[in-house]
Structures are given as C-alpha cells and as structure tokens.
Design a protein around this motif. Structure first.
Motif, PDB file in Angstrom:
ATOM      1  N   ALA A   3      -3.358   6.360  -2.441  1.00  0.00           N
ATOM      2  CA  ALA A   3      -2.252   6.081  -1.785  1.00  0.00           C
ATOM      3  C   ALA A   3      -2.502   5.407  -0.417  1.00  0.00           C
ATOM      4  CB  ALA A   3      -1.351   7.476  -1.156  1.00  0.00           C
ATOM      5  N   PRO A   4      -2.523   4.117  -0.263  1.00  0.00           N
ATOM      6  CA  PRO A   4      -3.053   3.118   0.672  1.00  0.00           C
ATOM      7  C   PRO A   4      -2.376   3.663   2.162  1.00  0.00           C
ATOM      8  CG  PRO A   4      -2.323   1.781  -1.059  1.00  0.00           C
ATOM      9  CD  PRO A   4      -2.031   3.002  -1.430  1.00  0.00           C
ATOM     10  N   TYR A   5      -2.802   3.525   3.190  1.00  0.00           N
ATOM     11  CA  TYR A   5      -2.473   3.628   4.434  1.00  0.00           C
ATOM     12  C   TYR A   5      -2.359   5.046   4.912  1.00  0.00           C
ATOM     13  CZ  TYR A   5      -2.163  -1.400   4.200  1.00  0.00           C
ATOM     14  OH  TYR A   5      -2.514  -2.651   4.072  1.00  0.00           O
ATOM     15  N   VAL A   6      -1.215   5.616   3.893  1.00  0.00           N
ATOM     16  CA  VAL A   6      -0.998   7.057   4.023  1.00  0.00           C
ATOM     17  C   VAL A   6      -2.173   8.076   3.800  1.00  0.00           C
ATOM     18  CG1 VAL A   6       0.722   8.886   3.401  1.00  0.00           C
ATOM     19  CG2 VAL A   6       1.373   6.518   3.688  1.00  0.00           C
ATOM     20  N   GLY A   7      -2.913   7.656   2.598  1.00  0.00           N
ATOM     21  CA  GLY A   7      -4.060   8.577   2.271  1.00  0.00           C
ATOM     22  C   GLY A   7      -5.014   8.484   3.252  1.00  0.00           C
ATOM     23  N   ALA A   8      -5.302   7.108   3.969  1.00  0.00           N
ATOM     24  CA  ALA A   8      -6.296   6.958   4.818  1.00  0.00           C
ATOM     25  C   ALA A   8      -6.225   7.897   6.310  1.00  0.00           C
ATOM     26  CB  ALA A   8      -6.554   5.628   5.371  1.00  0.00           C
ATOM     27  N   PHE A   9      -4.805   7.796   6.554  1.00  0.00           N
ATOM     28  CA  PHE A   9      -4.308   8.599   7.607  1.00  0.00           C
ATOM     29  C   PHE A   9      -4.630  10.312   7.413  1.00  0.00           C
ATOM     30  CE2 PHE A   9      -1.073  10.926  10.294  1.00  0.00           C
ATOM     31  CZ  PHE A   9      -1.347  10.548  11.396  1.00  0.00           C
ATOM     32  N   ILE A  10      -4.184  10.608   6.392  1.00  0.00           N
ATOM     33  CA  ILE A  10      -4.381  12.065   6.064  1.00  0.00           C
ATOM     34  C   ILE A  10      -5.786  12.584   5.877  1.00  0.00           C
ATOM     35  CG2 ILE A  10      -3.962  14.014   4.490  1.00  0.00           C
ATOM     36  CD1 ILE A  10      -1.209  12.462   3.794  1.00  0.00           C
ATOM     37  N   GLY A  11      -6.550  11.709   5.459  1.00  0.00           N
ATOM     38  CA  GLY A  11      -7.936  11.889   5.199  1.00  0.00           C
ATOM     39  C   GLY A  11      -8.807  11.923   6.718  1.00  0.00           C
ATOM     40  N   ALA A  12      -8.488  10.777   7.536  1.00  0.00           N
ATOM     41  CA  ALA A  12      -9.167  10.877   8.667  1.00  0.00           C
ATOM     42  C   ALA A  12      -8.560  12.144   9.425  1.00  0.00           C
ATOM     43  CB  ALA A  12      -8.737   9.696   9.532  1.00  0.00           C
TER      44      ALA A  12
ATOM     45  N   LEU B 105       3.853   8.564  -4.114  1.00  0.00           N
ATOM     46  CA  LEU B 105       2.659   7.717  -3.679  1.00  0.00           C
ATOM     47  C   LEU B 105       1.590   7.365  -4.312  1.00  0.00           C
ATOM     48  CD1 LEU B 105       2.497  10.174  -0.399  1.00  0.00           C
ATOM     49  CD2 LEU B 105       3.464   8.035  -0.722  1.00  0.00           C
ATOM     50  N   LEU B 106       1.231   8.008  -5.579  1.00  0.00           N
ATOM     51  CA  LEU B 106       0.222   7.539  -6.566  1.00  0.00           C
ATOM     52  C   LEU B 106       0.646   6.466  -7.401  1.00  0.00           C
ATOM     53  CD1 LEU B 106      -2.458   8.396  -8.030  1.00  0.00           C
ATOM     54  CD2 LEU B 106      -1.150   9.862  -9.716  1.00  0.00           C
ATOM     55  N   LEU B 107       2.061   6.386  -7.725  1.00  0.00           N
ATOM     56  CA  LEU B 107       2.532   5.435  -8.741  1.00  0.00           C
ATOM     57  C   LEU B 107       2.984   4.028  -7.870  1.00  0.00           C
ATOM     58  CD1 LEU B 107       4.374   7.691 -11.066  1.00  0.00           C
ATOM     59  CD2 LEU B 107       2.012   6.858 -11.350  1.00  0.00           C
ATOM     60  N   ALA B 108       3.019   4.074  -6.688  1.00  0.00           N
ATOM     61  CA  ALA B 108       3.631   2.744  -5.866  1.00  0.00           C
ATOM     62  C   ALA B 108       2.970   1.691  -6.151  1.00  0.00           C
ATOM     63  CB  ALA B 108       3.923   3.392  -4.319  1.00  0.00           C
ATOM     64  N   VAL B 109       1.590   1.723  -6.075  1.00  0.00           N
ATOM     65  CA  VAL B 109       1.016   0.453  -5.966  1.00  0.00           C
ATOM     66  C   VAL B 109       0.984   0.044  -7.329  1.00  0.00           C
ATOM     67  CG1 VAL B 109      -1.398  -0.491  -5.714  1.00  0.00           C
ATOM     68  CG2 VAL B 109      -0.571   1.138  -4.179  1.00  0.00           C
ATOM     69  N   PRO B 110       0.598   0.788  -8.585  1.00  0.00           N
ATOM     70  CA  PRO B 110       0.688   0.247  -9.670  1.00  0.00           C
ATOM     71  C   PRO B 110       1.846  -0.232 -10.348  1.00  0.00           C
ATOM     72  CG  PRO B 110      -0.437   2.410  -9.731  1.00  0.00           C
ATOM     73  CD  PRO B 110       0.123   2.257  -8.658  1.00  0.00           C
ATOM     74  N   LEU B 111       2.987   0.213  -9.730  1.00  0.00           N
ATOM     75  CA  LEU B 111       4.305  -0.250  -9.982  1.00  0.00           C
ATOM     76  C   LEU B 111       4.743  -1.441  -9.533  1.00  0.00           C
ATOM     77  CD1 LEU B 111       6.657   2.849 -10.049  1.00  0.00           C
ATOM     78  CD2 LEU B 111       5.629   1.377 -12.132  1.00  0.00           C
ATOM     79  N   LEU B 112       4.130  -1.805  -8.053  1.00  0.00           N
ATOM     80  CA  LEU B 112       4.059  -2.989  -7.265  1.00  0.00           C
ATOM     81  C   LEU B 112       3.410  -4.140  -8.217  1.00  0.00           C
ATOM     82  CD1 LEU B 112       4.304  -2.363  -3.595  1.00  0.00           C
ATOM     83  CD2 LEU B 112       5.868  -3.435  -4.889  1.00  0.00           C
ATOM     84  N   VAL B 113       2.095  -3.621  -8.514  1.00  0.00           N
ATOM     85  CA  VAL B 113       1.409  -4.712  -9.362  1.00  0.00           C
ATOM     86  C   VAL B 113       2.167  -4.995 -10.544  1.00  0.00           C
ATOM     87  CG1 VAL B 113      -0.940  -5.013 -10.756  1.00  0.00           C
ATOM     88  CG2 VAL B 113      -0.781  -3.718  -8.431  1.00  0.00           C
ATOM     89  N   CYS B 114       2.664  -4.189 -11.425  1.00  0.00           N
ATOM     90  CA  CYS B 114       3.392  -4.609 -12.637  1.00  0.00           C
ATOM     91  C   CYS B 114       4.707  -5.581 -12.193  1.00  0.00           C
ATOM     92  CB  CYS B 114       4.069  -3.465 -13.269  1.00  0.00           C
ATOM     93  SG  CYS B 114       2.898  -2.052 -13.898  1.00  0.00           S
ATOM     94  N   ALA B 115       5.356  -5.252 -11.091  1.00  0.00           N
ATOM     95  CA  ALA B 115       6.408  -6.153 -10.668  1.00  0.00           C
ATOM     96  C   ALA B 115       5.857  -7.430 -10.039  1.00  0.00           C
ATOM     97  CB  ALA B 115       7.135  -5.684  -9.382  1.00  0.00           C
ATOM     98  N   LYS B 116       4.800  -7.570  -9.739  1.00  0.00           N
ATOM     99  CA  LYS B 116       4.270  -8.940  -9.287  1.00  0.00           C
ATOM    100  C   LYS B 116       3.640  -9.835 -10.549  1.00  0.00           C
ATOM    101  CE  LYS B 116       0.780 -11.081  -6.722  1.00  0.00           C
ATOM    102  NZ  LYS B 116      -0.299 -10.757  -5.495  1.00  0.00           N
ATOM    103  N   ILE B 117       3.140  -9.072 -11.419  1.00  0.00           N
ATOM    104  CA  ILE B 117       2.752  -9.777 -12.402  1.00  0.00           C
ATOM    105  C   ILE B 117       3.961 -10.345 -13.326  1.00  0.00           C
ATOM    106  CG2 ILE B 117       1.527  -9.490 -14.953  1.00  0.00           C
ATOM    107  CD1 ILE B 117      -0.381  -7.587 -13.444  1.00  0.00           C
ATOM    108  N   ALA B 118       5.062  -9.576 -13.600  1.00  0.00           N
ATOM    109  CA  ALA B 118       6.089  -9.921 -14.253  1.00  0.00           C
ATOM    110  C   ALA B 118       6.830 -11.016 -13.348  1.00  0.00           C
ATOM    111  CB  ALA B 118       6.975  -8.924 -14.283  1.00  0.00           C
ATOM    112  N   LEU B 119       6.820 -11.152 -12.152  1.00  0.00           N
ATOM    113  CA  LEU B 119       7.154 -12.221 -11.490  1.00  0.00           C
ATOM    114  C   LEU B 119       6.652 -13.386 -11.525  1.00  0.00           C
ATOM    115  CD1 LEU B 119       8.519 -10.174  -8.269  1.00  0.00           C
ATOM    116  CD2 LEU B 119      10.254 -11.166 -10.125  1.00  0.00           C
ATOM    117  N   VAL B 120       5.383 -13.298 -11.431  1.00  0.00           N
ATOM    118  CA  VAL B 120       4.548 -14.525 -11.586  1.00  0.00           C
ATOM    119  C   VAL B 120       4.902 -15.079 -12.885  1.00  0.00           C
ATOM    120  CG1 VAL B 120       2.087 -15.324 -11.980  1.00  0.00           C
ATOM    121  CG2 VAL B 120       2.811 -13.864 -10.119  1.00  0.00           C
TER     122      VAL B 120
END
Length: 363
Positions: free
Chosen positions: A259-268, A335-350
């Motif tokens: 989970a980008p950003y959120v995971g780093a904040f919690i990890g810190a 939070l785990l699935l947000a990035v893969p779903l965004l990547v799918c949307a970007k590939i489809a839009l391209v």
C-alpha cells in the motif's frame, strides 16, 4: 470541368452522428450507485478480486512451467500448494514472536511511559491549571455520577465470525485455483460473444496486455517488497534485535509496502515505536526508523522506477485518492488491490482509441 463545392459535398458520405453524452449529474449518480453496491456486496466481491490478484501472481510461474511441458492443471496445483506451504511456514515462524510481542507490549509500554511523561510535562501543567479553574467555577450542587459498565461479548463475536472467515479463505483458495486453470478458457468464451472481428482483436489485445503486464508488475513488486523486508530484518539483527522478532518486523514492512504512502507511514510509526521500546538511548531508538526510511527511499525512488520504468508510473494524487476510496470500501484488502486495479485501468485506457488522454491523467 470543375465540380462545385455543393456537388462535392453531396457526393461525400454523411458524417456519423455524434454520440450522445450523459449529463454530469447522471454520471455522478451512477458512480455513487456503483460504489454503494460495491460496499454492500464486499463479502462477495473481495474473494473474487483477491483470487484474481493471486492468480495473476501465479500466471508468470505457470507460463514457465508450460514451457517445461507441465500441464496447466498440474502447474496450478503446484503453484497453489507451494504458495500455501510458504504462507503456512511463514505464519508458523512468526506465531511465536507475535505472541511474545503481544504479551510483552503492556509491560514495555509501561517502561516507555517515563520517557513520554518528560515530553508531556507542559501539557500536564496546562491540564492541571484548567482543572483548578474548573473546580473554582463549579459552584452548583453536586450531582451523583452513575457509572455503567458495558460488557462486550468479544470472545463470542470472534467465535461466531470464525466459520465465516474460514469460508472466505477457502473460497479465495478455490477461486484462485480455478482462475489459474480455467481463466484462459473463460477469456476465449467471453471474446467469442463480441459481434465483430475488430472488437474481438481489440479485446484480446487489452486482456493479453493486462494479464501480462499486471502479472509481471505484481510479481516484481512482490519480489522487491520481499527484498525490502529481508534487508530491514538483517539491519535489525545487526542492531541486536533477535532473529524471530526481526523476521516479524521485516514481514510486516514487506506487507505494508504493497500500500504506497499509507504503508510507509504506518511502517515508520511501527519502527519508531519498536525502537523506543527496544533501546534505551535516544540515538539507538531512532536508528530503526532511520534505517527503514532510508531503505524505503532507496526502493521507491531508485529501484522500483528502474525495474518497472515509466509504463507503470501512476500519479501520486490519483494513487492517494484510489487508496482512500478502496480503503473505505474494502478496508486493508482494498489498500492491497488499489494499485493493481489502477494499473489495469491505465493499460485498458492506453489500448482504447481516444482514451489515451485519460491514461495520461493517471501518470
């Protein structure tokens, strides 16, 4: 003889009628309805999304096994059993340190209290002054305060939720296996429904690109996060932290990094808390969080951009909004699935003609 402009215009085929656009209010209402339906049906949607996520992680391994003439059914069984065995071994290794940390946390936090009290002395002085003023101002009749104790059935609720949790885990395991075995056949049957050849070709291109790129992305990110967790665990062991406990913190950081950003904040925050509890001096207490931030910066700013390149680059603002939305709808799994779903949307839009501007919006 030169044809007039009216003659030329009359011979041209009529221009296609513009596609009607839905009102903005209708689009907003439809989006809210979809989000509400996704939130209400999360018990059904989450196992399917998780199974698709795990199947995409296993697809590159399946392709490698197929090059070795291993049947897809047997390859999926090998990948699934291997993944479950690795997860079980990791959970068995971490069970002891997690139990010890949970048991020792109250005592360790009590030992941390004197340090925090030194930092909170100004606040305590202000609170005491406010309390004195309130006692002077309280001239009315004393009212008897009745304390009501509310007992929650936490244990009973946990026992009642266990069968449902086990059923969800079993559903994810079975769906992952069937997605790996029958996913390609399902794609072929879905494509055969399309009316014309051009749409079939475009759909095949989009689905193949999504499956290939997202599988590579998830597998690459999983390897990078595993290496990040191993590097942090090794650094903690070099500082004198026990091996099982260091492995526990490395695993937690590796999972949070999905989970980008959120995971780093919690990890810190967790590394800061662990350092304050485990070490006596201020310098040693801040060293774990400093090491973690250094490793995370190296991974996020150098390693991941070099390995993945600009193709998978996502706008930080869009990513934060997606994390908020999916986190609100589906919790930690969202939070785990947000990035893969965004990547799918970007590939489809391209791949879709005329939608590349929307793809650039995600970068």
């Amino acid at each position: 003889m030169v044809a007039s402009a009216e003659t030329v215009d009359s011979e041209l085929p009529p221009a296609p009628a513009p596609r009607p656009r839905a009102p903005v209010s209708l689009v907003v209402l439809a989006t809210l309805a979809v989000l509400a339906a996704a939130w209400a049906a999360q018990g059904l949607i989450l196992p399917i999304l998780l199974a698709m996520f795990f199947a995409m992680v296993g697809n590159p391994i399946l392709r490698g096994l197929r090059r070795l003439y291993v049947p897809r059914f047997l390859g999926a069984l090998i990948v699934l059993i291997g993944g479950l065995a690795a997860t079980g071994m990791l959970a068995w290794q971490l069970a002891g340190p997690v139990r010890v940390w949970i048991e020792e946390a109250p005592r360790q936090l009590r030992s941390l209290t004197p340090r925090l009290q030194q930092m909170a002395k100004p606040v305590q002085s202000a609170s005491a002054a406010a309390e004195s003023i309130a006692r002077v101002a309280d001239v009315g009749p004393k009212q008897r305060v009745q304390l009501v104790e509310i007992k929650s059935g936490g244990t009973l609720a946990l026992l009642a939720a266990t069968p449902r949790m086990m059923a969800s885990v079993l559903a994810v395991v079975l769906l992952t296996f069937f997605f790996m075995v029958y996913g390609e056949r399902l794609q072929r049957h879905a494509i055969a429904i399309l009316p014309d050849r051009q749409r079939k070709k475009l759909t095949v291109d989009i689905m193949s690109s999504i499956e290939r790129e997202v599988s590579r992305y998830i597998l690459t990110i999983s390897i990078i996060n595993t290496l990040l967790g191993m590097a942090l665990a090794g650094s903690l062991m070099a500082l004198g932290v026990g091996g099982p406990e260091a492995l526990m913190w490395g695993t937690i950081v590796a999972l949070l990094n999905f989970a980008p950003y959120v995971g780093a904040f919690i990890g810190a925050f967790l590394m800061l808390l662990m350092g304050l509890v485990s070490f006596d001096t201020l310098g040693m207490s801040l060293l774990p969080v400093a090491i973690y931030l250094g490793l995370h910066t190296l991974e996020g700013q150098l390693i991941t951009p070099i390995v993945l390149g600009r193709r998978m680059a996502l706008s930080p603002l869009i990513l934060i909004i997606a994390l908020m939305v999916f986190g609100f709808l589906f919790g930690i799994i969202g939070l785990l699935l947000a990035v893969p779903l965004l990547v799918c949307a970007k590939i489809a839009l391209v791949r879709v003609e005329g939608m590349d501007r929307w793809a650039r919006l995600l970068e």
